[in-house]
Design an enzyme around this catalytic site. Sequence first.
Site, PDB file in Angstrom:
ATOM      1  N   ASP A 478       0.890  -1.241  -0.022  1.00 49.16           N
ATOM      2  CA  ASP A 478       0.200  -0.019  -0.086  1.00 49.16           C
ATOM      3  C   ASP A 478       0.878   1.058  -0.066  1.00 49.16           C
ATOM      4  O   ASP A 478       2.006   1.008   0.148  1.00 49.16           O
ATOM      5  CB  ASP A 478      -0.665   0.154   1.163  1.00 49.16           C
ATOM      6  CG  ASP A 478      -2.198   0.654   1.023  1.00 49.16           C
ATOM      7  OD1 ASP A 478      -2.246   1.504  -0.013  1.00 49.16           O
ATOM      8  OD2 ASP A 478      -3.099   0.280   1.810  1.00 49.16           O
ATOM      9  N   ASP A 548     -10.832   1.634  -2.868  1.00 45.72           N
ATOM     10  CA  ASP A 548     -11.491   1.372  -1.750  1.00 45.72           C
ATOM     11  C   ASP A 548     -13.017   1.229  -1.836  1.00 45.72           C
ATOM     12  O   ASP A 548     -13.653   0.827  -0.926  1.00 45.72           O
ATOM     13  CB  ASP A 548     -10.889   2.404  -0.734  1.00 45.72           C
ATOM     14  CG  ASP A 548      -9.544   2.080  -0.170  1.00 45.72           C
ATOM     15  OD1 ASP A 548      -9.204   1.180  -0.262  1.00 45.72           O
ATOM     16  OD2 ASP A 548      -8.935   2.917   0.708  1.00 45.72           O
TER      17      ASP A 548
HETATM   18  C1  GLA Z   1      -5.723   1.770   2.027  1.00 44.84           C
HETATM   19  C2  GLA Z   1      -6.232   0.480   1.385  1.00 44.84           C
HETATM   20  C3  GLA Z   1      -7.211  -0.216   2.130  1.00 44.84           C
HETATM   21  C4  GLA Z   1      -6.657  -0.677   3.489  1.00 44.84           C
HETATM   22  C5  GLA Z   1      -6.145   0.424   4.068  1.00 44.84           C
HETATM   23  C6  GLA Z   1      -5.572   0.098   5.510  1.00 44.84           C
HETATM   24  O1  GLA Z   1      -6.903   2.769   2.454  1.00 44.84           O
HETATM   25  O2  GLA Z   1      -6.549   0.769   0.155  1.00 44.84           O
HETATM   26  O3  GLA Z   1      -7.527  -1.331   1.424  1.00 44.84           O
HETATM   27  O4  GLA Z   1      -5.718  -1.749   3.032  1.00 44.84           O
HETATM   28  O5  GLA Z   1      -5.074   1.239   3.588  1.00 44.84           O
HETATM   29  O6  GLA Z   1      -4.858   1.076   6.209  1.00 44.84           O
END
Ligand code: GLA
Length: 742
Positions: A478, A548
């Site tokens: 990420d 997300d």
């Molecule tokens: C980001 C990712 C999510 C999750 C969060 C965790 O927003 O896109 O899918 O992994 O971080 O903090």
Amino acid sequence: MQITYDPKEKLFHLYNHQISYVIGILKNGHLGDFYFGKTLTGPLCQAQFRMDQNRGLTNYIETGDFSFSLNLERLVYPCFGTTDYRPPAIDLKDSRGSRVIDFKYDSHTLYAGKKLKNGLPSMRPSKDRAMTLEIICTDAVSQATLKLFFTLFKEEAAIVKSSMLINGGASSIEINRLMSTSMDLIDHDWQWCHLYGDWIKERHVDTFPLHHGTQSIGSLRGASSSAHNPFVMLKRPSTTECAGEALGVALVYSGNFLIEGYVDSDGRTRLMAGIHPQNFAWCLEENQVFESPEALIVYSDAGTGQMSRTFHDVIRTHLIHEKWQNKNRPVLINNWEATYFDFDADKLIALAKASKKLGIELFVLDDGWFGERNDDTCGLGDWFVNTKKIPSGLGKLSEQIHAEGLQFGLWIEPEMINRGTQLYREHPDWLIGDPNRNYSHGRNQYILDFSREEVVDGIFQQLIKVLDDAQVDYIKWDMNRNMTEPFSTALPANRQGELAHRYILGVYALYEKLTDRYPNILFESCSAGGGRFDLGMLYYAPQAWTSDNTDAVERLKIQYGTSMLYPLSSMGSHVSDVPNHQVKRNTSLKMRGDVAYFGTFGYELDVLKMSDTDCEQVIQQIDFFKKYRTLIHSGDFYRLLSPYSNQTAWMVMDKEKSKGLVAWYQVLARSNASYDVLKLQGLQEQALYRITGFDTPVSGAYLMQFGLMIRPSFNGITTTSDATGDYQSRIWEIERFTKETS
Ligand code: GLA
């Protein structure tokens, strides 16, 4: 596939059965951009592509010659400072402060295949599937050498372009701009189409006609970003999904970028793509080399759908690592929306056990397993297990998950640091930022200075301790904030303009080290959802978390836009809970599944809280996906109805046109509605197909010319059994019954 050079005409012709690219050496030694489009046949000469011109208020190169000005030519790689006033592809400052440059043809080489880039992701076709033309140009005053690379694929209507600068002089040169590609098109009767967005609304499609002057998209965020994807398509105003010309340019790069279109007063279009020149200045010492990222350029004369399918094919066969090209991606469950930071080992094991019963294959432990990470204020940078949550450690946990018959995956965010961590106490100077100024934060976190080798290595050493001890099959990498105050305490003043590019080179270096050491780990890239979904990332990580936003309705636009360039095998798509956590909308489990099938399928919800009926439905969904995943990931994708209306539809057919899936979605119910008719694509006209809902086979011609009649779910009198009300979806399975007779 052929690349020819006619020394008499000074003409290069790169062609395969689909496209031609013609380059000429102009009389002053610059390269003329003569043609890019459908394959040309017959004898070719310079006079067919350009004209001497004597025009008012024009500056000419040679004394006494009023026929040759660069401003009136279509150029392959325009330089600044002689007679061309349009934006240049290259901008250098020599040791005397001069920015005038004049790169002229020197020589060229041809070879099978294509070279990889040094430290940068790049297309990797096998030797028999591509050919490369390397043109070498020199600038007599600065003594710099410019190498231009053009790779032609054997099968696909696509080329790869990039550039390289070598400083052959005795003093340093400052590079302010070195674009990956520049193309001069003969007219501007094009529409510019790009993918813009934000967090939880990535890659929406925007289209407008080209206008005189400059139009551009780009990123100065240190990542390609969700604001603009590093991709632009030009299409004719009359081009549709199935017919007409389209030309797509995409960068194999994940950092700051610029894609710029410039229409001059004659109506010619210059289209350039490369590293963003803003805040970029690279100091090139004697004998040093600087390479631009690559640009992938696709041409279609059969609509935007064909352009996308060519991108998908090229990406799947020539960019994604061969290990993952034909490998089925596991159905995964991710614990993020089920638990957020609130979990312990028992909860994880319980989730894994329940997931296994549903047919899930991979259990992914998301954020919160490391350091003191109980919320988003702390922990990033401390890549050791949080024993308060997982007392027996990740080795044991991964063993237990494997014992349940599941693979084990892990979330990391290696480029980031929180203050208050052990890493911060040890290395407060590892952050990107200017000690004389404020350090802005995003989600309470700061970016590590990955332009420094020791920082990348420090994180690598921490990660390998974790990965060597645990059985990890998958990593979600990420990156949850963009760069601010771009300043490195490790770089001298004349190299501060190198930071953003050096940073992304550091990210690539860590990817390289990890994928080398753990070749069996499947990587999925992520950046607060789809904030770094680009071809650079796909080189290392064959799939990316698309967004997300897992709401089925929002996903229609996101996945549709993403499909303009990226194959379904690269698009992470999960079924999540309702009300949806991003938009609070309630959609049926059926619709959520029907949307998520068209990507790398998975779940992101608390399976322990699901009703028995939902569990039954999930079991069926997973069975269905497993039956079709090879088809979905390797087939041809056709967009049938755009989500910028009430209904969306798309379909996937295998390459043999024998098996497929058709999907249709409706956002809002319509009162007293009649039936709809959906025209399919990609079938054999004369073949007969069995399709869900028809008792007898029907012809491809019927399905493509007349279409598929869709019964309204509710018209005041009749109600179909499967769905009523808002947020509906249908899926048809389609299979060839008899082959087409020729
Ligand atoms: C980001 C990712 C999510 C999750 C969060 C965790 O927003 O896109 O899918 O992994 O971080 O903090």
